[in-house]
Design a protein around this motif. Structure first.
Motif, short mmCIF file in Angstrom:
data_model
loop_
_atom_site.label_atom_id
_atom_site.label_comp_id
_atom_site.label_asym_id
_atom_site.label_seq_id
_atom_site.Cartn_x
_atom_site.Cartn_y
_atom_site.Cartn_z
N ARG A 171 -6.71 -4.26 -3.52
CA ARG A 171 -7.35 -2.99 -3.24
C ARG A 171 -8.48 -2.75 -4.23
O ARG A 171 -8.68 -3.50 -5.19
N ASP A 228 0.83 -1.21 0.00
CA ASP A 228 0.00 0.00 0.00
C ASP A 228 0.86 1.26 0.00
O ASP A 228 0.61 2.21 -0.74
N SER A 241 1.42 -3.01 -7.34
CA SER A 241 1.37 -3.07 -5.87
C SER A 241 -0.07 -3.13 -5.38
O SER A 241 -0.40 -3.90 -4.47
N SER A 288 -1.62 -6.49 -5.86
CA SER A 288 -1.12 -7.55 -4.97
C SER A 288 -1.83 -7.58 -3.63
O SER A 288 -1.75 -8.57 -2.91
N ILE A 289 -2.50 -6.48 -3.27
CA ILE A 289 -3.19 -6.45 -1.97
C ILE A 289 -4.70 -6.36 -2.13
O ILE A 289 -5.42 -6.02 -1.20
#
Length: 1010
Positions: A410, A372, A404, A407-408
């Motif tokens: 979001r 993040d 990025s 990968s999370i």
């Protein structure tokens, strides 16, 4: 050349001689770039250091820049260092608001940065005399920095400057090498010979090695000076050992690891912190990352320096060689390395400047587990790179932000936002195929996530964003995506629906023959309902495109007034779009004098934005006007300039338009006309584009390909030219068919062409977006009438001659007079005299006139201001002087410039005027532009300091209030004039500039009756 007494430079005499010659040439004003290449440790940096030392001794101003490996450096980082070292006071930056308004599609949008750097180097040479620049480790430079070096290299030949750039050939992008070798002198460093190895060993250990030892070292190290020196030091400690007996696993890395092993572990840990930060860092930052007090860190760094691992200055520390940094960094365990990167990111964040976000993003990405924060930093780094026109760098940052975020897991919209920004940057960096691929990927994600707004943004992106200054008319995929987005968008997404409708009206016209006018009209309605002024401006431009036929000229001109007003308030690219539309409308009604004013207004904005996508129209239109005066050599020069600028923009329009202008030039010069660029790619459009088919007909006819011309002609004439609808190319298409029909003496078709052209007899024929102006419709009607035996030919040719005379088009007046002679018609003897421009004070009002009858305007302060400016064309008049320096305007307490400074400014201005005149006489555009830029600066400075009658200007706190008052009353006066004389109002609005100083600068001199 100064003698060299340094073991690191053994065997480099020939290379030093090359660099010596480069400095001598620079001292004579012929600069160059020298590319020093070689493997790590070969001596590139040491050679650059020595030539810098010699340059300094010879009176050169020397500055040094180093590139950094990885993504942590700000965009254009080496150029920041160069400009700072030269003390230019210039940042590698442009106005971010100009960047936001730019919808360019190629890497040419980086030119403002390039030009600013070149200007700064030129200024530095002027101040410092001779300049010597080193850019070390170019293989680690970002794409934009390397491209900028190639750009500067092309222009360095007229400056007293040398740039030495070092790089590792195996690590630099091949594209960079290809671009740089075209503008630079390569200087490859090879390994030392056996004799040179012997000399180097002797300089290190104090004795000459045997021939066998020198040969063994040469073979073992492949002549690499760094490797030879390191092994020589080991040999000194073991004089009886053979070079082959000394272990060197992994080459020099092993040697460096041995050196590292000789320092204490706390020293290694400090070096590890430094290696995470790069090759160079501030001591304070190293201390923060290492978690130690500054004094402790300094002690450890001193130990590293004694071991030959680091070099310390007052505030900074650097590894002695990049290979040292590599060995240290690679020796750190994975978990400790991640932890150090996290500490570095957190430390930098605490006092981050905008230029730190690239490094912060790199540290977060390498720290692991902080996606993040990595995404946030990458986005900010991308925004910064974008504002600096480092578009390729920005695209990389946005890509890492998207990765990025993905990968999370979001919000998908955050990912798409980053991807859309990435695609935009790829377009601007000259990578349209990669950009399209990203847009289509975004479209797929939008479909999967049911996000119609993102689908719409992807579709608009394919046409270069909202302003859509140049939209492909042959892109089926774009049209399909726009249609899909329009169906998917909800009814309440008014502004976005309006934008998609407007783009579809333009892009889909030739692809599917959609009802462009209905779409554009609805897009205007929706944009107004949403209150989105920028979208209103673009929607109105799409509406103008949809009613581009000759019967709608006046309506289009009315719309352009609103588009331009919107652009002034919101987006310069929208204003230029409006001015481009207005320019064509003025040409169609034959008002070429007003068109001259418009060219000047457009040019001033384009010059400020400095974007090739906009700028190429200026030489194109000036070439068009040169053609109307018959200056064919001048036309050729403008064609060349248009082609050059357009190529930098990657513009398809520029190809077509420059070819259009050049073909008309060639026709009148008796030369073969050009083929239509890429005509074969558009053959499937001949039934949808009357302009394309007519162009193919005309080109074939004038190239002597009669059978080909007749095929196209018959293809369209078979249904009496019904396919030639009411569109922008209607009149020029008819002209093309008239040429063939007259040659074939096709009486029935000539009669049809006469009936089609007759309703438009008040128009003039324009080819493309001002690619050429080819006279009044009356001229063609006269030719047809004569051929089919109608008696109206005389009236038509007389009217055509009169139109051409009023339009200030003497070449076409002559052509029309020759046609009159060929038709056996006497030339008209009366000439309508154009009314003299007037701006006279009469009684309690003003008598004003531009080209018609004089009109009376009531007196006002704004009218008096205008009269004062018209009386002094080109002069800068301070607002205090326009207000009469009355009480209430605080003129302050000190002169802005003293008398000596004012006299010096005036002297330099006189020199620049002479230089400018000489450059223009010799058609030296580069020299003229530089002189004009410098002249503009001095004029601005002088006029800011000197008022009417040469009175010294003084500073005052109330000047701002005067500026606002004068600007308001001048605007009000022009509004009143425009209400009764639109052409005069337009002329004044385009020619009057307000600010702290005001001026009247018409494109061409006007003989006012005052």
């Amino acid at each position: 050349m100064t003698a060299v007494q340094d073991d690191a430079l053994v065997g480099r005499l020939s290379q030093l001689l090359v660099l010596d010659q480069a400095r001598r040439d620079a001292a004579r004003g012929t600069g160059r770039v020298v590319l020093v290449s070689g493997e790590p440790g070969i001596g590139k940096t040491r050679l650059a250091e020595e030539t810098s030392r010699l340059a300094g001794a010879e009176g050169f101003a020397v500055t040094w820049a180093s590139c950094w490996e990885g993504e942590g450096a700000p965009p254009l980082w080496p150029w920041f260092q160069v400009l700072e070292g030269l003390g230019t006071g210039v940042a590698v930056d442009v106005d971010p608001t100009a960047a936001d308004g730019d919808e360019g599609v190629s890497g040419a949008a980086r030119f403002p940065v390039y030009s600013a750097v070149l200007d700064a180097l030129t200024d530095a040479c002027g101040r410092l005399g001779r300049v010597h620049i080193v850019i070390d480790d170019l293989h680690w430079a970002d794409d934009d920095s390397a491209a900028l070096l190639a750009f500067v290299g092309l222009r360095l030949r007229t400056l007293p400057a040398v740039i030495v750039a070092t790089f590792r050939p195996d690590e630099i992008a091949t594209g960079h090498v290809a671009a740089l070798t075209r503008v630079a002198e390569p200087l490859a460093l090879d390994g030392l010979s056996i004799e040179e190895v012997g000399d180097l060993v002797e300089s290190v250990i104090g004795r000459q090695p045997s021939a066998s030892v020198a040969a063994s070292l040469r073979d073992r190290c492949d002549g690499n000076p760094l490797f030879v020196r390191e092994l020589s030091r080991l040999l000194a400690a073991r004089p009886d050992a053979s070079p082959d007996a000394i272990p060197m696993p992994g080459g020099v890395r092993a040697v460096l690891q041995r050196r590292l092993a000789r320092v204490a572990q706390p020293v290694v840990e400090v070096l590890e912190a430094l290696s995470v930060l790069g090759t160079t860092a501030s001591i304070a930052l190293v201390a923060d990352v290492a978690g130690e007090e500054r004094t402790v860190v300094l002690d450890h760094l001193e130990s590293a320096a004694h071991a030959g691992l680091a070099e310390i200055t007052v505030e900074q520390v650097r590894f002695t060689h990049a290979l040292v940094r590599d060995v240290v960094y690679e020796s750190i365990g994975a978990s400790r390395r991640a932890a150090l990167h996290q500490v570095a990111a957190e430390t930098l964040e605490r006092g981050a400047s905008e230029d730190d976000w690239a490094a912060i993003a790199s540290h977060w990405l390498r720290s692991g587990g902080h996606a993040d924060r990595a995404a946030s930093a990458s986005r900010r780094a991308g925004d910064r790179a974008r504002s600096r026109r480092a578009f390729a760098d920005a695209a990389g940052h946005y890509q890492r932000a998207a990765e990025s975020l993905s990968s999370i897991s979001r919000d998908e919209r955050d990912v798409v936002d980053a991807e859309l920004d990435r695609a935009d940057m790829l377009f601007r960096a000259g990578q349209p195929d990669d950009a399209r691929s990203v847009y289509f990927t975004v479209a797929e994600r939008a479909r999967a996530g049911v996000h119609p707004d993102e689908l719409a943004r992807a579709a608009l992106g394919l046409g270069a964003g909202l302003s859509g200054f140049e939209v492909s008319l042959h892109d089926f995929e774009q049209v399909e995506l726009l249609e899909e987005a329009l169906v998917a968008l909800p009814e309440d997404a008014t502004a976005l629906r309006a934008a998609v409708m407007a783009r579809l009206a333009v892009a889909g016209f030739f692809v599917k023959r959609i009802d462009a006018r209905s779409l554009a009209t609805e897009s205007v309605r929706l944009a107004r309902a949403a209150g989105d002024v920028r979208t209103i401006g673009y929607a109105l431009s799409a509406l103008c495109d949809s009613i581009a036929g000759p019967e709608h000229v006046e309506e289009r001109l009315r719309h352009t007034d609103e588009i331009i007003a919107i652009g002034r308030e919101s987006d310069a690219s929208i204003e230029l779009l409006g001015r481009r539309l207005r320019m064509r409308g003025l040409l169609e009604i034959g008002d070429l004098l007003a068109a001259d004013i418009e060219i000047g207004a457009y040019a001033r904005i384009a010059e400020r934005l400095r974007q090739p996508l906009y700028s190429f129209y200026v030489p194109l239109w000036r070439g068009m006007r040169a053609l109307t005066h018959g200056r064919l050599d001048e036309v050729a020069r403008f064609v060349s300039e248009t082609t050059s600028i357009g190529a930098a923009a990657g513009s398809v329009n520029s190809e077509f338009l420059s070819a259009t202008l050049d073909s008309w030039r060639a026709l009148f010069a008796g030369e073969p006309v050009l083929e239509i660029p890429h005509a074969e790619d558009y053959m499937d459009m001949i039934d949808r584009s009357a302009g394309l088919t007519a162009g193919l007909t005309w080109t074939a006819f004038h190239r002597g390909q009669i059978d080909r011309a007749r095929w196209f002609y018959e293809h369209v004439a078979a249904d009496n030219f019904a396919s030639v609808g009411e569109e922008a190319e209607t009149l020029v298409s008819m002209l093309c068919y008239v040429e063939v029909a007259l040659d074939l003496d096709d009486q029935p078709r000539l009669a049809v062409l006469y009936e089609r052209l007759a309703p438009h007899n008040g128009r003039c024929i324009v080819d493309g977006i001002g690619g050429a102006w080819v006279g009044s419709v009356h001229l063609q009607l006269a030719r047809i009438a004569h051929a089919i035996g109608r008696e109206v030919g005389r009236d038509h040719i007389h009217t055509a001659i009169e139109v051409h005379r009023r339009a200030d088009a003497p070449f076409f007046t002559l052509l029309a007079e020759r046609v009159a002679d060929q038709l056996g018609v006497e030339r008209p003897t009366t000439i309508t005299v154009r009314a003299e421009p007037q701006f006279r004070h009469r009684g309690d009002g003003w008598l004003v006139c531009w080209s018609g009858d004089p009109v009376q305007i009531a007196d006002s302060k704004g009218m008096r201001d205008l009269a004062a400016l018209l009386a002094r064309p080109g002069a800068e008049v301070h607002v205090v002087d326009l207000t009469g320096g009355r009480a209430g305007i605080d003129r302050g307490t000190g002169a802005v410039l003293d008398r000596r400074a004012r006299d010096e400014y005036r002297r330099r201005l006189a020199e620049l005027d002479a230089e400018l005149a000489e450059a223009e006489a010799n058609h030296d555009r580069g020299r003229a532009e530089k002189a004009q830029i410098e002249r503009d600066f001095f004029v601005a400075e002088l006029t800011a300091a000197v008022g009417l009658a040469g009175r010294p200007r003084v500073q005052g706190d109330d000047v701002e209030r005067a500026r606002k008052a004068v600007a308001g009353r001048i605007k009000h006066a022009i509004d009143r004039i425009e209400a009764v004389d639109a052409r005069l109002g337009r002329h004044l609005r385009n020619s009057i500039r307000t600010g702290t100083t005001c001026s009247y600068g018409p494109e061409h001199p006007v003989d006012w009756q005052l």
